[in-house]
Design an enzyme around this catalytic site. Structure first.
Site, short mmCIF file in Angstrom:
data_model
loop_
_atom_site.label_atom_id
_atom_site.label_comp_id
_atom_site.label_asym_id
_atom_site.label_seq_id
_atom_site.Cartn_x
_atom_site.Cartn_y
_atom_site.Cartn_z
N GLU A 1 10.59 16.80 14.77
CA GLU A 1 10.90 16.49 13.21
C GLU A 1 10.35 17.74 12.22
O GLU A 1 8.99 18.07 12.24
CB GLU A 1 10.25 15.24 12.57
CG GLU A 1 10.87 14.91 11.37
CD GLU A 1 10.44 13.38 10.94
OE1 GLU A 1 9.35 12.84 11.23
OE2 GLU A 1 11.34 12.51 10.43
N LYS B 1 0.96 -1.21 -0.13
CA LYS B 1 0.21 -0.15 -0.03
C LYS B 1 0.92 1.17 -0.05
O LYS B 1 1.65 1.74 0.99
CB LYS B 1 -0.93 0.17 1.34
CG LYS B 1 -2.01 1.09 1.17
CD LYS B 1 -2.64 1.78 2.43
CE LYS B 1 -1.65 2.61 2.91
NZ LYS B 1 -1.23 3.83 2.17
N GLU C 1 10.47 1.62 9.97
CA GLU C 1 11.46 2.65 9.63
C GLU C 1 10.69 4.07 9.72
O GLU C 1 9.99 4.37 8.98
CB GLU C 1 11.97 2.50 8.01
CG GLU C 1 12.92 1.52 7.84
CD GLU C 1 14.20 1.36 8.40
OE1 GLU C 1 14.82 0.37 8.24
OE2 GLU C 1 14.61 2.35 8.87
N CYS D 1 13.65 11.20 6.12
CA CYS D 1 13.97 11.09 7.46
C CYS D 1 15.26 11.13 8.19
O CYS D 1 15.52 11.10 9.29
CB CYS D 1 13.36 9.58 7.56
SG CYS D 1 14.47 8.48 6.53
N1 LIG Z 1 13.00 5.86 8.47
C1 LIG Z 1 12.81 5.72 7.16
O1 LIG Z 1 13.55 5.13 6.71
C2 LIG Z 1 11.73 6.58 6.98
C3 LIG Z 1 11.82 7.11 5.36
C4 LIG Z 1 10.74 7.68 4.97
C5 LIG Z 1 9.75 8.64 5.78
N2 LIG Z 1 9.84 8.31 7.21
C6 LIG Z 1 9.08 8.97 8.30
O2 LIG Z 1 7.62 8.97 7.44
C7 LIG Z 1 7.05 10.24 7.90
C8 LIG Z 1 6.44 11.07 6.60
O3 LIG Z 1 5.93 10.19 5.89
P1 LIG Z 1 4.22 10.03 5.77
O4 LIG Z 1 3.57 11.28 6.17
O5 LIG Z 1 3.90 9.39 4.63
O6 LIG Z 1 4.02 8.92 7.13
P2 LIG Z 1 2.63 8.29 7.47
O7 LIG Z 1 2.96 7.64 8.75
O8 LIG Z 1 1.60 9.31 7.78
O9 LIG Z 1 2.40 7.47 6.43
C9 LIG Z 1 3.10 6.40 6.08
C10 LIG Z 1 2.18 5.42 5.38
O10 LIG Z 1 1.51 4.87 6.37
C11 LIG Z 1 0.11 4.73 5.92
N3 LIG Z 1 -0.79 4.89 6.94
C12 LIG Z 1 -1.27 5.97 7.52
N4 LIG Z 1 -2.08 5.87 8.70
C13 LIG Z 1 -2.18 4.43 8.68
C14 LIG Z 1 -2.75 3.64 9.40
N5 LIG Z 1 -3.66 3.79 10.55
N6 LIG Z 1 -2.99 2.13 9.27
C15 LIG Z 1 -1.94 1.72 8.27
N7 LIG Z 1 -1.29 2.56 7.55
C16 LIG Z 1 -1.47 3.90 7.78
C17 LIG Z 1 -0.04 5.89 4.98
O11 LIG Z 1 -1.03 5.92 4.14
C18 LIG Z 1 1.43 5.62 4.21
O12 LIG Z 1 1.19 4.92 3.34
C19 LIG Z 1 8.11 11.10 8.51
O13 LIG Z 1 8.05 10.91 9.96
C20 LIG Z 1 9.44 10.40 8.14
O14 LIG Z 1 10.49 10.61 9.29
C21 LIG Z 1 11.13 7.39 7.61
O1 LIG Z 2 13.36 9.66 3.98
C1 LIG Z 2 13.95 8.39 4.05
C2 LIG Z 2 14.81 7.74 3.18
O2 LIG Z 2 15.11 6.60 3.83
C3 LIG Z 2 16.11 8.82 2.93
S1 LIG Z 2 17.27 8.01 2.21
O3 LIG Z 2 17.04 8.13 0.70
O4 LIG Z 2 17.37 6.66 2.32
O5 LIG Z 2 18.57 8.36 2.49
#
Ligand SMILES: NC(=O)c1ccc[n+]([C@@H]2O[C@H](COP(=O)([O-])OP(=O)(O)OC[C@H]3O[C@@H](n4cnc5c(N)ncnc54)[C@H](O)[C@@H]3O)[C@@H](O)[C@H]2O)c1
Ligand SMILES: O=C[C@H](O)CS(=O)(=O)O
Length: 471
Positions: free
Chosen positions: A375, A171, A246, A280
């Site tokens: 963040e 998803k 992640e 992130c």
């Molecule tokens: N650690 C990493 O590798 C990494 C990488 C990218 C983004 N992020 C983090 O993600 C966040 C930003 O991304 P975002 O806004 O898409 O995050 P988000 O948590 O809002 O959404 C991420 C995914 O989860 C789904 N989702 C939302 N609510 C849900 C629920 N109740 N049940 C199941 N799925 C659900 C969303 O539809 C989306 O597909 C930031 O905090 C960023 O730091 C972390």
């Molecule tokens: O935002 C999260 C990604 O994992 C960053 S990176 O492209 O893997 O460095």
């Protein structure tokens, strides 16, 4: 216009309500995808579950051939994918092209790593026994991915999963689903049998709950906010699902008084302003030794001022739009809070128009400011000063996050001591873009569980079986 259907069991299914996908730069509708729910989520699991026995029974070499065909098709279509990604997510085209290459590197790396899933023979305690350890695919996995890296966050999960012999239901984020369907179309063209890869879009809560309660889904791999990650942890308990998380980050970026200043400024720009600060692992707080504060701020601010804000498809754009209105409001609130607590905005600090925000440098930041604790996920760089290594390590570690940290110093002993003392899963020393397919990516504390990338990343999709054999 990109009108996509669900991809389930090798078929494109389009019925019911649609979700409009909006270009964050122009606010135009760039496509639609189905607004599916629990029924389609279950159909996808049925498909992946039925496909699993045959897929996991192939040899690693046979699975690798499918993965590399997919890799080659993605490479052939890299510009088309990148343009679609920029249209739905907003990042500059040059960054989108970089992301497609990064996403594809997981396919090529795991196509090979799947062939190195070794077992063990353990010396038995008695002569008439042989003890074996075998690794086996965990089964049907569910991948839930974020909007900020629409391609790489999918392949970083699916490549090791498929290589290990798992089948997948995916998803993507509702903001950026078009890239996911493009990848699925190319997987279909690569000849993957029906059911190996399934893509569902729609109500995240409904789809997520359907997968979390389905005992046939043995593993959930999630990338997104810490808040949702914690929710999924709770939901996973009912069926004791394996989890990879992640999650969010809040990276300290530390510049010691002996650092190569030009390198440090270059790294701060690259880390902070990639994807308009929406990654992130972005530098979220910059700590500069007090002796070099003025030199750093002068050089850093001048280069930030030169960053061009604009539509990602426009040549020369460095900073694209933020993903939505909430993101803009969050950034504005953090800048206002910093100013109210005594910070000075050296450059930027204002909305441009729509979802565009100026790349911003804030001087005299203090640890009580929101931008130094929460963040930001936007193009805002708060700069604070410190006196000693011990002090800055303590301040850098004072966070519930533990994903990435950065240190700039030319003193080898200091670099090693600081790398070891920082409570972060990823430490960049004299460099700010550490993520590669062959290395483990993941966080300490509330930044997540498990690792993606490297041989660690494929272990997440394997069970360990111990066979004790009487002979
Ligand atoms: N650690 C990493 O590798 C990494 C990488 C990218 C983004 N992020 C983090 O993600 C966040 C930003 O991304 P975002 O806004 O898409 O995050 P988000 O948590 O809002 O959404 C991420 C995914 O989860 C789904 N989702 C939302 N609510 C849900 C629920 N109740 N049940 C199941 N799925 C659900 C969303 O539809 C989306 O597909 C930031 O905090 C960023 O730091 C972390
Ligand atoms: O935002 C999260 C990604 O994992 C960053 S990176 O492209 O893997 O460095």
């Amino acid at each position: 216009m990109n009108h996509w259907s669900l991809f389930i069991n090798g078929e494109w299914i389009s019925e019911g309500e649609k979700i409009e996908v909006i270009n964050p730069s122009t606010r135009e509708i760039v496509g639609t995808v189905p607004k599916a729910g629990s029924k389609e989520a279950e159909q996808a699991v049925n498909s992946a579950y039925e496909a699993f026995p045959a897929w996991s029974s192939l040899t690693a070499g046979e699975r690798s051939e499918f993965i590399m065909k997919w890799h080659d098709l993605i490479n052939e279509h890299k510009e088309e994918i990148a343009r679609l990604m920029t249209a739905e997510q907003g990042k500059p085209l040059k960054e989108a092209m970089g992301e497609v290459a990064y996403a594809n590197s997981f396919l090529s790396w795991y196509a090979e790593e799947g062939k190195r899933i070794y077992g063990e023979m353990i010396p038995a305690s008695v002569p008439n026994k042989r003890l074996f350890v075998q690794k086996q695919a965990v089964g049907v996995i569910a991948a839930i991915t974020p909007w900020n890296f629409p391609a790489a966050m999918i392949t970083r999960k699916i490549a090791p999963a498929l290589a290990a012999g798992c089948t997948a239901v995916i998803k993507p984020a509702e903001q950026t689903p078009l890239t996911a369907f493009m990848l699925a179309k190319l997987a279909e063209e690569a000849g993957f049998p029906p059911g190996i890869i399934n893509v569902v879009t729609g109500d995240p809560k409904e789809i997520g709950e359907a997968w979390m309660r389905d005992e046939r889904v043995t593993k959930v791999t999630f990338t997104g906010s810490t808040e949702v990650g914690k929710l999924l942890m709770k939901q996973a308990a009912d069926t004791v699902k394996k989890l990879s998380l992640e999650l969010g980050g809040h990276a300290p970026f530390i510049v010691m008084n002996d650092a190569n200043l030009d390198l440090a400024v270059e790294g701060a720009i690259a880390s902070k302003f990639r994807n308009a600060g929406q990654t992130c692992v972005c530098a979220n707080r910059i700590y500069v030794h007090e002796d070099i504060k003025e030199d750093f701020l002068h050089t850093f601010s001048e280069k930030v001022k030169a960053l061009a804000v604009g539509d990602g498809l426009k040549d020369g754009s460095d900073i694209g739009p933020l993903i939505n209105e909430q993101a803009i409001l969050k950034v504005k609130a953090q800048v206002q809070d910093a100013q109210e607590k005594g910070a000075n905005v050296l450059t930027g600090g204002k909305e441009v128009s729509g979802l565009f925000y100026e790349p911003t440098v804030i001087a005299d930041a203090t640890d009580d400011m929101l931008c130094m604790k929460e963040e930001t996920f936007g193009p805002v760089a708060p700069v604070a000063t410190f006196k000693t290594m011990e002090e800055v390590i303590g301040r850098a570690n004072h966070s519930r996050y533990g994903l990435a940290a950065y240190v700039y110093t030319q003193n080898l002993s200091q670099a090693i001591k600081m790398s070891e003392a920082l409570q972060y899963g990823i430490v960049g020393v004299n460099g700010a873009l550490p993520a590669v397919a062959q290395a483990p990516f993941g966080g300490f504390k509330e930044s997540g569980l498990g690792r993606e990338g490297g041989h660690h990343g494929i272990e997440e999709f394997l069970e360990t079986k111990y066979i004790s054999m009487g002979i």
